[in-house]
Design an enzyme around this catalytic site. Structure first.
Site, PDB file in Angstrom:
ATOM      1  N   LYS A  10       0.754  -1.187   0.107  1.00 38.08           N
ATOM      2  CA  LYS A  10      -0.223   0.027   0.191  1.00 38.08           C
ATOM      3  C   LYS A  10       0.913   1.154   0.110  1.00 38.08           C
ATOM      4  O   LYS A  10       0.708   2.063  -0.829  1.00 38.08           O
ATOM      5  CB  LYS A  10      -0.846  -0.104   1.190  1.00 38.08           C
ATOM      6  CG  LYS A  10      -1.709   1.492   1.723  1.00 38.08           C
ATOM      7  CD  LYS A  10      -2.434   1.346   2.704  1.00 38.08           C
ATOM      8  CE  LYS A  10      -1.930   1.924   3.911  1.00 38.08           C
ATOM      9  NZ  LYS A  10      -1.464   3.386   3.869  1.00 38.08           N
ATOM     10  N   ASN A  11       1.791   1.357   0.907  1.00 33.49           N
ATOM     11  CA  ASN A  11       2.434   2.589   1.205  1.00 33.49           C
ATOM     12  C   ASN A  11       3.501   2.751  -0.094  1.00 33.49           C
ATOM     13  O   ASN A  11       4.015   3.834  -0.283  1.00 33.49           O
ATOM     14  CB  ASN A  11       3.370   2.585   2.454  1.00 33.49           C
ATOM     15  CG  ASN A  11       2.446   2.885   3.612  1.00 33.49           C
ATOM     16  OD1 ASN A  11       1.061   2.979   3.287  1.00 33.49           O
ATOM     17  ND2 ASN A  11       2.878   2.665   4.754  1.00 33.49           N
ATOM     18  N   ARG A  22      -5.435  10.312   3.932  1.00 35.96           N
ATOM     19  CA  ARG A  22      -4.500  10.887   4.649  1.00 35.96           C
ATOM     20  C   ARG A  22      -3.452  11.059   3.537  1.00 35.96           C
ATOM     21  O   ARG A  22      -2.750  12.096   3.377  1.00 35.96           O
ATOM     22  CB  ARG A  22      -3.796  10.480   5.944  1.00 35.96           C
ATOM     23  CG  ARG A  22      -4.784  10.068   6.879  1.00 35.96           C
ATOM     24  CD  ARG A  22      -5.556  11.156   7.556  1.00 35.96           C
ATOM     25  NE  ARG A  22      -6.657  10.855   8.234  1.00 35.96           N
ATOM     26  CZ  ARG A  22      -7.860  11.487   8.443  1.00 35.96           C
ATOM     27  NH1 ARG A  22      -7.600  12.815   8.059  1.00 35.96           N
ATOM     28  NH2 ARG A  22      -8.668  10.929   8.987  1.00 35.96           N
ATOM     29  N   CYS A  65      -6.141  12.689  12.749  1.00 39.96           N
ATOM     30  CA  CYS A  65      -6.661  11.269  12.615  1.00 39.96           C
ATOM     31  C   CYS A  65      -6.442  10.445  13.877  1.00 39.96           C
ATOM     32  O   CYS A  65      -5.761  10.718  14.599  1.00 39.96           O
ATOM     33  CB  CYS A  65      -6.118  10.598  11.170  1.00 39.96           C
ATOM     34  SG  CYS A  65      -4.437   9.862  11.641  1.00 39.96           S
ATOM     35  N   ARG A  83      -0.835  14.522  12.072  1.00 40.59           N
ATOM     36  CA  ARG A  83      -0.275  14.356  10.714  1.00 40.59           C
ATOM     37  C   ARG A  83      -0.168  16.062  10.137  1.00 40.59           C
ATOM     38  O   ARG A  83      -0.788  16.108   9.148  1.00 40.59           O
ATOM     39  CB  ARG A  83      -1.256  13.675   9.829  1.00 40.59           C
ATOM     40  CG  ARG A  83      -1.799  12.335  10.245  1.00 40.59           C
ATOM     41  CD  ARG A  83      -0.881  11.357  10.409  1.00 40.59           C
ATOM     42  NE  ARG A  83      -0.485  10.603   9.308  1.00 40.59           N
ATOM     43  CZ  ARG A  83      -0.722   9.578   8.819  1.00 40.59           C
ATOM     44  NH1 ARG A  83      -1.745   8.746   9.460  1.00 40.59           N
ATOM     45  NH2 ARG A  83      -0.317   8.887   7.921  1.00 40.59           N
ATOM     46  N   PRO A  84       0.834  16.683  10.656  1.00 46.87           N
ATOM     47  CA  PRO A  84       1.093  18.019  10.459  1.00 46.87           C
ATOM     48  C   PRO A  84       1.970  17.887   8.893  1.00 46.87           C
ATOM     49  O   PRO A  84       2.318  16.979   8.615  1.00 46.87           O
ATOM     50  CB  PRO A  84       1.934  18.579  11.404  1.00 46.87           C
ATOM     51  CG  PRO A  84       2.542  17.546  12.066  1.00 46.87           C
ATOM     52  CD  PRO A  84       1.526  16.247  11.932  1.00 46.87           C
ATOM     53  N   ILE A  85       2.038  19.051   8.235  1.00 46.49           N
ATOM     54  CA  ILE A  85       2.592  18.932   6.838  1.00 46.49           C
ATOM     55  C   ILE A  85       3.423  20.123   6.801  1.00 46.49           C
ATOM     56  O   ILE A  85       3.951  20.280   5.624  1.00 46.49           O
ATOM     57  CB  ILE A  85       1.758  19.041   5.617  1.00 46.49           C
ATOM     58  CG1 ILE A  85       0.785  20.046   5.726  1.00 46.49           C
ATOM     59  CG2 ILE A  85       0.743  17.574   5.742  1.00 46.49           C
ATOM     60  CD1 ILE A  85      -0.080  20.389   4.697  1.00 46.49           C
ATOM     61  N   LEU A 101       6.790  20.369   7.416  1.00 41.95           N
ATOM     62  CA  LEU A 101       8.006  19.908   6.464  1.00 41.95           C
ATOM     63  C   LEU A 101       7.593  19.866   5.051  1.00 41.95           C
ATOM     64  O   LEU A 101       8.662  20.121   4.154  1.00 41.95           O
ATOM     65  CB  LEU A 101       8.518  18.326   6.953  1.00 41.95           C
ATOM     66  CG  LEU A 101       9.021  18.412   8.302  1.00 41.95           C
ATOM     67  CD1 LEU A 101       9.059  17.135   8.656  1.00 41.95           C
ATOM     68  CD2 LEU A 101      10.459  19.126   8.448  1.00 41.95           C
ATOM     69  N   ASP A 159       3.817   1.265  12.246  1.00 42.44           N
ATOM     70  CA  ASP A 159       2.659   0.544  11.759  1.00 42.44           C
ATOM     71  C   ASP A 159       2.447  -0.811  12.181  1.00 42.44           C
ATOM     72  O   ASP A 159       1.620  -1.536  12.011  1.00 42.44           O
ATOM     73  CB  ASP A 159       2.741   0.573  10.031  1.00 42.44           C
ATOM     74  CG  ASP A 159       2.359   1.795   9.366  1.00 42.44           C
ATOM     75  OD1 ASP A 159       2.227   2.640  10.157  1.00 42.44           O
ATOM     76  OD2 ASP A 159       2.511   1.645   8.238  1.00 42.44           O
ATOM     77  N   ARG A 216      -9.075  -0.400   3.963  1.00 44.31           N
ATOM     78  CA  ARG A 216      -8.229   0.678   3.463  1.00 44.31           C
ATOM     79  C   ARG A 216      -6.859   0.182   3.087  1.00 44.31           C
ATOM     80  O   ARG A 216      -6.110   0.541   2.081  1.00 44.31           O
ATOM     81  CB  ARG A 216      -7.878   1.598   4.389  1.00 44.31           C
ATOM     82  CG  ARG A 216      -9.122   2.686   4.632  1.00 44.31           C
ATOM     83  CD  ARG A 216      -8.623   3.934   5.415  1.00 44.31           C
ATOM     84  NE  ARG A 216      -7.189   4.189   5.109  1.00 44.31           N
ATOM     85  CZ  ARG A 216      -6.321   4.497   5.893  1.00 44.31           C
ATOM     86  NH1 ARG A 216      -6.487   4.514   7.292  1.00 44.31           N
ATOM     87  NH2 ARG A 216      -4.966   4.734   5.380  1.00 44.31           N
TER      88      ARG A 216
HETATM   89  C1  UD1 Z   1       3.807   7.217   6.334  1.00 44.28           C
HETATM   90  C2  UD1 Z   1       2.998   5.874   6.121  1.00 44.28           C
HETATM   91  C3  UD1 Z   1       2.399   5.538   7.462  1.00 44.28           C
HETATM   92  C4  UD1 Z   1       3.681   5.301   8.418  1.00 44.28           C
HETATM   93  C5  UD1 Z   1       4.390   6.606   8.593  1.00 44.28           C
HETATM   94  C6  UD1 Z   1       5.659   6.498   9.496  1.00 44.28           C
HETATM   95  C7  UD1 Z   1       2.242   6.040   3.650  1.00 44.28           C
HETATM   96  C8  UD1 Z   1       1.067   6.227   2.935  1.00 44.28           C
HETATM   97  N1  UD1 Z   1       2.022   6.361   5.218  1.00 44.28           N
HETATM   98  O1  UD1 Z   1       2.986   8.298   6.799  1.00 44.28           O
HETATM   99  O2  UD1 Z   1       1.897   4.395   7.245  1.00 44.28           O
HETATM  100  O3  UD1 Z   1       3.156   5.020   9.802  1.00 44.28           O
HETATM  101  O4  UD1 Z   1       4.969   7.010   7.132  1.00 44.28           O
HETATM  102  O5  UD1 Z   1       6.359   5.352   8.991  1.00 44.28           O
HETATM  103  O6  UD1 Z   1       3.360   5.720   3.510  1.00 44.28           O
HETATM  104  N2  UD1 Z   1       5.699  15.022  11.029  1.00 44.28           N
HETATM  105  C9  UD1 Z   1       5.622  16.430  11.273  1.00 44.28           C
HETATM  106  N3  UD1 Z   1       5.663  17.151  10.275  1.00 44.28           N
HETATM  107  C10 UD1 Z   1       5.565  16.914   9.073  1.00 44.28           C
HETATM  108  C11 UD1 Z   1       5.434  15.665   8.553  1.00 44.28           C
HETATM  109  C12 UD1 Z   1       5.369  14.645   9.721  1.00 44.28           C
HETATM  110  O7  UD1 Z   1       5.572  16.575  12.713  1.00 44.28           O
HETATM  111  O8  UD1 Z   1       5.388  17.776   8.345  1.00 44.28           O
HETATM  112  C13 UD1 Z   1       5.691  13.989  11.999  1.00 44.28           C
HETATM  113  C14 UD1 Z   1       4.341  13.285  12.115  1.00 44.28           C
HETATM  114  O9  UD1 Z   1       3.365  13.904  12.849  1.00 44.28           O
HETATM  115  C15 UD1 Z   1       4.655  11.706  12.850  1.00 44.28           C
HETATM  116  C16 UD1 Z   1       6.174  11.741  12.161  1.00 44.28           C
HETATM  117  O10 UD1 Z   1       6.280  13.089  11.748  1.00 44.28           O
HETATM  118  O11 UD1 Z   1       4.666  11.969  14.126  1.00 44.28           O
HETATM  119  C17 UD1 Z   1       6.202  10.734  11.135  1.00 44.28           C
HETATM  120  O12 UD1 Z   1       5.366  11.250   9.723  1.00 44.28           O
HETATM  121  P1  UD1 Z   1       5.515  10.735   8.383  1.00 44.28           P
HETATM  122  O13 UD1 Z   1       6.932  10.081   8.310  1.00 44.28           O
HETATM  123  O14 UD1 Z   1       5.353  11.986   7.720  1.00 44.28           O
HETATM  124  O15 UD1 Z   1       4.411   9.969   8.074  1.00 44.28           O
HETATM  125  P2  UD1 Z   1       3.488   9.802   6.886  1.00 44.28           P
HETATM  126  O16 UD1 Z   1       4.207  10.191   5.477  1.00 44.28           O
HETATM  127  O17 UD1 Z   1       2.198  10.584   6.969  1.00 44.28           O
END
Ligand code: UD1
Length: 471
Positions: A34-35, A104, A128, A133-135, A137, A316, A408
């Protein structure tokens, strides 16, 4: 059975049933990842032509990504796990909230849309069950490439006259941010050097996919990537590797149930921490040419694990290991370092009699010889699968509501576990089975976890999100 209860969301009210404890014995074919497939599908938008993907899992998130790509003007056809995407007719349209909100990972369209159209409109992934899930970065990196970003409430508008390669460093190895940067950089003019990149295998897969379509990426698999942008991409065919998280889930299910399984096409080379933990719990695990073989006699031994970015233990798989620890012989310690609210399955496991005490990032689990039957609620994808695994260690029948979360990411968890001999089946239901009501577990004999421990399942740490919602 789907039931539309608002304009926003459809939920699946089907209920998973597990009859009773039974040792696993059989072979499970591992679906495509999936990922890996989601960012690859998003990246197909960068090419004004045809992408053919094989070994694509027929899961809800893939259907949702297909729907978004079709909304943007691509044509998508999924037949027998082979997905053909023709992105030649794609054009910029805002991604509707109803689509973006269902998944997401829709945020990973930001980079490809900017690369293809110079513009992207979508909404924030929002909070969620597993965390915020902030963005920040993602957005900060895209700004370095010349992108202007405007946010209004949940909506994000981004535009760029000319995407330009940049030097970018990620203070935290975010998987999604790394993927967005790679996809935008492949379309940008000039060179992007990305340091502090996440090293999850799915990123390597995305890089290999883009390279197979003509992109120029070096450093693949490391935390320093160099992308020479602007290459014209061409039609390509690409096979999605097996899902290491699904394979790890079934390894966790084996720890719960006992017995033996062959996980056909499990990507063992990307499962080192998971295999190490299963062995520490007393399983025999062997990498074979046709997959991963594992067996365990009796209960698992207590074990410890700490989740972290790859090559650390995958967050996960934390929930399913919480289930395994619930029946381990002794006290296990599980530390969650990635998402602030990923112990949510604990509350439901407690309804099956698990002894779990959560304190901040740490779960202390005192194993018991078996769990009891009961009715529980899946609240997130991996937590839901963990409940199915726990059901295999229960003496009485287990019903799991919220199957919509599980589908999902798992193509057919019943088929897979049935292939290994489990008595599990899906009951399609059109009316809410009322699982979210607090209920005594059937036959629980007063062994539920303390409500104090259950109450600890809310957000526990703000400090997971240092890289917060930068605008
Ligand atoms: C992806 C995976 C998810 C997995 C996660 C961590 C997919 C579709 N999803 O999610 O299954 O659990 O990686 O291995 O591939 N963070 C920030 N700011 C940001 C982005 C992230 O603070 O801008 C924090 C998040 O809150 C979290 C951590 O970084 O605590 C990890 O997030 P991230 O690696 O971005 O996970 P996803 O890409 O959302």
């Amino acid at each position: 059975m789907k039931y539309r209860y608002s304009d926003q969301e459809e939920i699946d009210l089907s209920v998973l049933h597990i009859r009773k404890r039974r040792r696993l014995d059989g072979t499970i074919g591992i679906q495509g990842s999936k990922n890996a497939v989601l960012p690859v599908m998003a990246a197909s938008l960068l090419h004004r032509g045809i992408t053919v993907l094989s070994h694509v899992p027929a899961i809800e998130d893939v259907f949702c990504m297909m729907e978004i790509l079709e909304w943007l003007g691509c044509s998508c056809r999924l037949e027998e796990h082979c997905l053909t995407i023709d992105a030649s007719g794609a054009s910029m349209l805002p991604v509707p909230d109803t689509m973006a909100g269902r998944m997401r990972s829709s945020i990973m369209l930001l980079g490809p849309m900017l690369g293809r159209f110079g513009e992207a409109k979508t909404s924030r992934p929002g909070g969620c069950p597993i965390g915020k899930r902030p963005i920040g970065l993602h957005l900060a990196a895209l700004k370095k490439m010349g992108v202007r970003v405007r946010t209004e409430g949940e909506h994000i508008s981004a535009s760029v006259l000319k995407l330009t390669g940049a030097r970018i460093h990620l203070d935290y190895p975010s998987v999604g941010a790394t993927e967005n940067i790679i996809m935008a950089a492949a379309a940008a003019e000039g060179v992007t050097v990305l340091t502090g990149a996440a090293r999850e295998p799915e990123i390597e897969i995305l890089c290999r996919f883009l390279a197979s379509a003509g992109a120029d990426i070096s450093g693949t698999g490391s935390d320093r990537l160099m992308i020479r942008g602007g290459r014209t991409l061409h039609d390509t065919a690409f096979a999605i590797p097996g899902d290491r998280i699904v394979a790890g889930t079934y390894l966790g299910a084996l720890l719960c149930a006992g017995g033996q399984v062959l996980l056909r096409e499990a990507p063992a080379e990307h499962m080192a921490e998971c295999i190490r933990t299963a062995r520490a719990a007393g399983a025999f695990v062997e990498v074979r040419p046709d997959g991963l073989f594992a067996s365990i006699k009796g209960r698992p031994e207590a074990f410890s694990l700490v989740t972290g970015p790859y090559p650390g233990f995958p967050t996960d798989l934390q929930s399913v290991m919480l289930a395994a620890a619930s029946v381990a012989d002794g006290e296990s310690l599980i530390q969650e370092n990635v998402f602030e609210n990923r112990f949510c399955a604990a509350k439901e496991l407690q309804k099956l009699g698990a002894h779990i005490i959560i304190n901040g990032r740490m779960a202390r689990v005192t194993g018991r010889s078996s769990l009891c039957g009961g009715r529980v609620q899946a609240e997130d994808l991996r937590g839901g699968a963990a409940l199915a695994a726990a059901g295999l260690a229960a003496d009485g029948p287990v019903r799991i509501c919220g199957y919509g979360h599980i589908r999902r990411g798992y193509e057919d968890i019943c088929r897979d576990l049935q292939d290994a001999g489990a008595e599990i089946w899906l009951e399609e239901q059109t009316e809410d089975a009322g699982c979210d009501r607090e209920e005594e577990a059937d036959g629980a004999s007063g062994s539920r976890g303390s409500s104090a421990a259950a109450g600890n399942c809310g957000p526990v740490h703000e400090d997971y999100n240092h890289y917060g919602d930068g605008q």
